[in-house]
Design a protein around this motif. Sequence first.
Motif, PDB file in Angstrom:
ATOM      1  N   ARG A  24      -5.121 -18.950   4.265  1.00 11.63           N
ATOM      2  CA  ARG A  24      -3.876 -19.565   4.710  1.00 11.63           C
ATOM      3  C   ARG A  24      -3.704 -19.280   6.191  1.00 11.63           C
ATOM      4  O   ARG A  24      -3.651 -18.130   6.604  1.00 11.63           O
ATOM      5  CB  ARG A  24      -2.686 -19.011   3.932  1.00 11.63           C
ATOM      6  CG  ARG A  24      -1.400 -19.406   4.608  1.00 11.63           C
ATOM      7  CD  ARG A  24      -0.268 -19.913   3.765  1.00 11.63           C
ATOM      8  NE  ARG A  24      -0.458 -20.219   2.380  1.00 11.63           N
ATOM      9  CZ  ARG A  24      -0.356 -21.451   1.877  1.00 11.63           C
ATOM     10  NH1 ARG A  24      -0.140 -22.492   2.663  1.00 11.63           N
ATOM     11  NH2 ARG A  24      -0.467 -21.650   0.590  1.00 11.63           N
ATOM     12  N   ILE A  25      -3.635 -20.356   6.998  1.00 13.85           N
ATOM     13  CA  ILE A  25      -3.385 -20.207   8.431  1.00 13.85           C
ATOM     14  C   ILE A  25      -1.894 -20.374   8.677  1.00 13.85           C
ATOM     15  O   ILE A  25      -1.275 -21.301   8.149  1.00 13.85           O
ATOM     16  CB  ILE A  25      -4.198 -21.218   9.256  1.00 13.85           C
ATOM     17  CG1 ILE A  25      -5.701 -20.956   9.070  1.00 13.85           C
ATOM     18  CG2 ILE A  25      -3.820 -21.145  10.740  1.00 13.85           C
ATOM     19  CD1 ILE A  25      -6.606 -21.898   9.849  1.00 13.85           C
ATOM     20  N   PHE A  26      -1.329 -19.452   9.453  1.00 13.28           N
ATOM     21  CA  PHE A  26       0.091 -19.528   9.779  1.00 13.28           C
ATOM     22  C   PHE A  26       0.283 -19.201  11.251  1.00 13.28           C
ATOM     23  O   PHE A  26      -0.606 -18.647  11.895  1.00 13.28           O
ATOM     24  CB  PHE A  26       0.920 -18.596   8.878  1.00 13.28           C
ATOM     25  CG  PHE A  26       0.582 -17.136   9.012  1.00 13.28           C
ATOM     26  CD1 PHE A  26       1.328 -16.308   9.849  1.00 13.28           C
ATOM     27  CD2 PHE A  26      -0.478 -16.587   8.295  1.00 13.28           C
ATOM     28  CE1 PHE A  26       1.023 -14.955   9.968  1.00 13.28           C
ATOM     29  CE2 PHE A  26      -0.789 -15.236   8.413  1.00 13.28           C
ATOM     30  CZ  PHE A  26      -0.040 -14.418   9.253  1.00 13.28           C
ATOM     31  N   GLU A  27       1.433 -19.592  11.751  1.00 11.71           N
ATOM     32  CA  GLU A  27       1.752 -19.392  13.161  1.00 11.71           C
ATOM     33  C   GLU A  27       2.837 -18.345  13.268  1.00 11.71           C
ATOM     34  O   GLU A  27       3.764 -18.306  12.464  1.00 11.71           O
ATOM     35  CB  GLU A  27       2.211 -20.715  13.768  1.00 11.71           C
ATOM     36  CG  GLU A  27       2.443 -20.665  15.271  1.00 11.71           C
ATOM     37  CD  GLU A  27       3.914 -20.604  15.626  1.00 11.71           C
ATOM     38  OE1 GLU A  27       4.242 -20.057  16.688  1.00 11.71           O
ATOM     39  OE2 GLU A  27       4.734 -21.098  14.824  1.00 11.71           O
ATOM     40  N   ILE A  36      -6.293 -14.099   3.796  1.00 10.42           N
ATOM     41  CA  ILE A  36      -7.030 -14.398   2.567  1.00 10.42           C
ATOM     42  C   ILE A  36      -6.037 -14.552   1.422  1.00 10.42           C
ATOM     43  O   ILE A  36      -5.192 -13.688   1.198  1.00 10.42           O
ATOM     44  CB  ILE A  36      -8.050 -13.286   2.258  1.00 10.42           C
ATOM     45  CG1 ILE A  36      -9.068 -13.181   3.394  1.00 10.42           C
ATOM     46  CG2 ILE A  36      -8.725 -13.543   0.909  1.00 10.42           C
ATOM     47  CD1 ILE A  36     -10.054 -12.040   3.239  1.00 10.42           C
ATOM     48  N   GLU A  37      -6.132 -15.683   0.719  1.00  9.91           N
ATOM     49  CA  GLU A  37      -5.243 -15.977  -0.411  1.00  9.91           C
ATOM     50  C   GLU A  37      -6.030 -15.868  -1.714  1.00  9.91           C
ATOM     51  O   GLU A  37      -7.242 -16.062  -1.727  1.00  9.91           O
ATOM     52  CB  GLU A  37      -4.733 -17.424  -0.294  1.00  9.91           C
ATOM     53  CG  GLU A  37      -3.818 -17.660   0.885  1.00  9.91           C
ATOM     54  CD  GLU A  37      -2.376 -17.311   0.564  1.00  9.91           C
ATOM     55  OE1 GLU A  37      -1.853 -17.784  -0.458  1.00  9.91           O
ATOM     56  OE2 GLU A  37      -1.783 -16.547   1.332  1.00  9.91           O
ATOM     57  N   PRO A  38      -5.335 -15.613  -2.821  1.00 13.78           N
ATOM     58  CA  PRO A  38      -6.049 -15.659  -4.107  1.00 13.78           C
ATOM     59  C   PRO A  38      -6.558 -17.075  -4.357  1.00 13.78           C
ATOM     60  O   PRO A  38      -5.854 -18.035  -4.085  1.00 13.78           O
ATOM     61  CB  PRO A  38      -4.977 -15.264  -5.129  1.00 13.78           C
ATOM     62  CG  PRO A  38      -3.670 -15.271  -4.426  1.00 13.78           C
ATOM     63  CD  PRO A  38      -3.920 -15.286  -2.956  1.00 13.78           C
ATOM     64  N   ASN A  46      -7.967  -5.763  -6.967  1.00 11.15           N
ATOM     65  CA  ASN A  46      -8.108  -4.377  -6.552  1.00 11.15           C
ATOM     66  C   ASN A  46      -9.161  -4.183  -5.470  1.00 11.15           C
ATOM     67  O   ASN A  46      -9.308  -3.083  -4.949  1.00 11.15           O
ATOM     68  CB  ASN A  46      -8.457  -3.493  -7.758  1.00 11.15           C
ATOM     69  CG  ASN A  46      -7.347  -3.520  -8.797  1.00 11.15           C
ATOM     70  OD1 ASN A  46      -6.178  -3.411  -8.452  1.00 11.15           O
ATOM     71  ND2 ASN A  46      -7.713  -3.694 -10.052  1.00 11.15           N
ATOM     72  N   ALA A  47      -9.909  -5.252  -5.160  1.00 12.23           N
ATOM     73  CA  ALA A  47     -10.964  -5.124  -4.150  1.00 12.23           C
ATOM     74  C   ALA A  47     -10.339  -4.764  -2.802  1.00 12.23           C
ATOM     75  O   ALA A  47      -9.331  -5.342  -2.399  1.00 12.23           O
ATOM     76  CB  ALA A  47     -11.742  -6.433  -4.045  1.00 12.23           C
ATOM     77  N   ILE A  62      -7.363  -9.427  -0.888  1.00 12.77           N
ATOM     78  CA  ILE A  62      -6.374 -10.490  -1.079  1.00 12.77           C
ATOM     79  C   ILE A  62      -5.160 -10.161  -0.211  1.00 12.77           C
ATOM     80  O   ILE A  62      -4.571  -9.091  -0.342  1.00 12.77           O
ATOM     81  CB  ILE A  62      -5.945 -10.611  -2.555  1.00 12.77           C
ATOM     82  CG1 ILE A  62      -7.152 -10.870  -3.454  1.00 12.77           C
ATOM     83  CG2 ILE A  62      -4.868 -11.695  -2.716  1.00 12.77           C
ATOM     84  CD1 ILE A  62      -7.755 -12.232  -3.369  1.00 12.77           C
ATOM     85  N   GLY A  63      -4.813 -11.060   0.686  1.00 11.82           N
ATOM     86  CA  GLY A  63      -3.704 -10.813   1.592  1.00 11.82           C
ATOM     87  C   GLY A  63      -4.132 -10.252   2.941  1.00 11.82           C
ATOM     88  O   GLY A  63      -3.314 -10.095   3.836  1.00 11.82           O
ATOM     89  N   LEU A  64      -5.422  -9.962   3.084  1.00  6.19           N
ATOM     90  CA  LEU A  64      -5.928  -9.379   4.335  1.00  6.19           C
ATOM     91  C   LEU A  64      -5.852 -10.398   5.471  1.00  6.19           C
ATOM     92  O   LEU A  64      -6.152 -11.575   5.273  1.00  6.19           O
ATOM     93  CB  LEU A  64      -7.384  -8.959   4.128  1.00  6.19           C
ATOM     94  CG  LEU A  64      -7.987  -7.981   5.130  1.00  6.19           C
ATOM     95  CD1 LEU A  64      -7.291  -6.623   5.064  1.00  6.19           C
ATOM     96  CD2 LEU A  64      -9.476  -7.815   4.852  1.00  6.19           C
ATOM     97  N   LEU A  65      -5.440  -9.925   6.631  1.00  2.65           N
ATOM     98  CA  LEU A  65      -5.470 -10.783   7.831  1.00  2.65           C
ATOM     99  C   LEU A  65      -6.915 -10.899   8.272  1.00  2.65           C
ATOM    100  O   LEU A  65      -7.494  -9.940   8.784  1.00  2.65           O
ATOM    101  CB  LEU A  65      -4.637 -10.164   8.958  1.00  2.65           C
ATOM    102  CG  LEU A  65      -3.216 -10.633   9.130  1.00  2.65           C
ATOM    103  CD1 LEU A  65      -2.661 -10.078  10.436  1.00  2.65           C
ATOM    104  CD2 LEU A  65      -3.083 -12.144   9.092  1.00  2.65           C
ATOM    105  N   LEU A  66      -7.473 -12.072   8.076  1.00  4.45           N
ATOM    106  CA  LEU A  66      -8.883 -12.314   8.371  1.00  4.45           C
ATOM    107  C   LEU A  66      -9.060 -12.758   9.822  1.00  4.45           C
ATOM    108  O   LEU A  66     -10.001 -12.348  10.493  1.00  4.45           O
ATOM    109  CB  LEU A  66      -9.373 -13.416   7.430  1.00  4.45           C
ATOM    110  CG  LEU A  66     -10.845 -13.759   7.490  1.00  4.45           C
ATOM    111  CD1 LEU A  66     -11.637 -12.707   6.743  1.00  4.45           C
ATOM    112  CD2 LEU A  66     -11.092 -15.127   6.877  1.00  4.45           C
TER     113      LEU A  66
END
Length: 129
Positions: A24-27, A36-38, A46-47, A62-66
Amino acid sequence: ARLASPVGLWEPLDGAGRPLGLIRIFEAGGLYYGRIEPSSPSDDRNARCALCTGDRHNQPIIGLLLMRHLRPQNGEYVGGDILDPDTGRVWGCSLRLTDGGHQLIMRGFLGISLLGRSQTWQRVEDRPR
């Protein structure tokens, strides 16, 4: 037009066109970020990014700022960086929308942009969760 912006949900494709998950790209504050989205119910929630450094060390994948700190310039999005969660390495990156905003080309590079590789991302119409 929404498609003129990279904001939204994207599916990176590998060299063979297979999907590699969802981003998911957001501003925020005039800069662009990718999280990173599920992508499926079977995702391992849990990874963790054991090889990441700094504030992303051992954070859930999941949820990490990539992708971080991309700024618009001349129709592209430049000056950012992208994380490879498999190695913990951070690369410079830039984005360019193509196909009327339905695809983007993410270019990751080490040092200078000539030494890099590009990946095509496909826009995902926002699906209900």
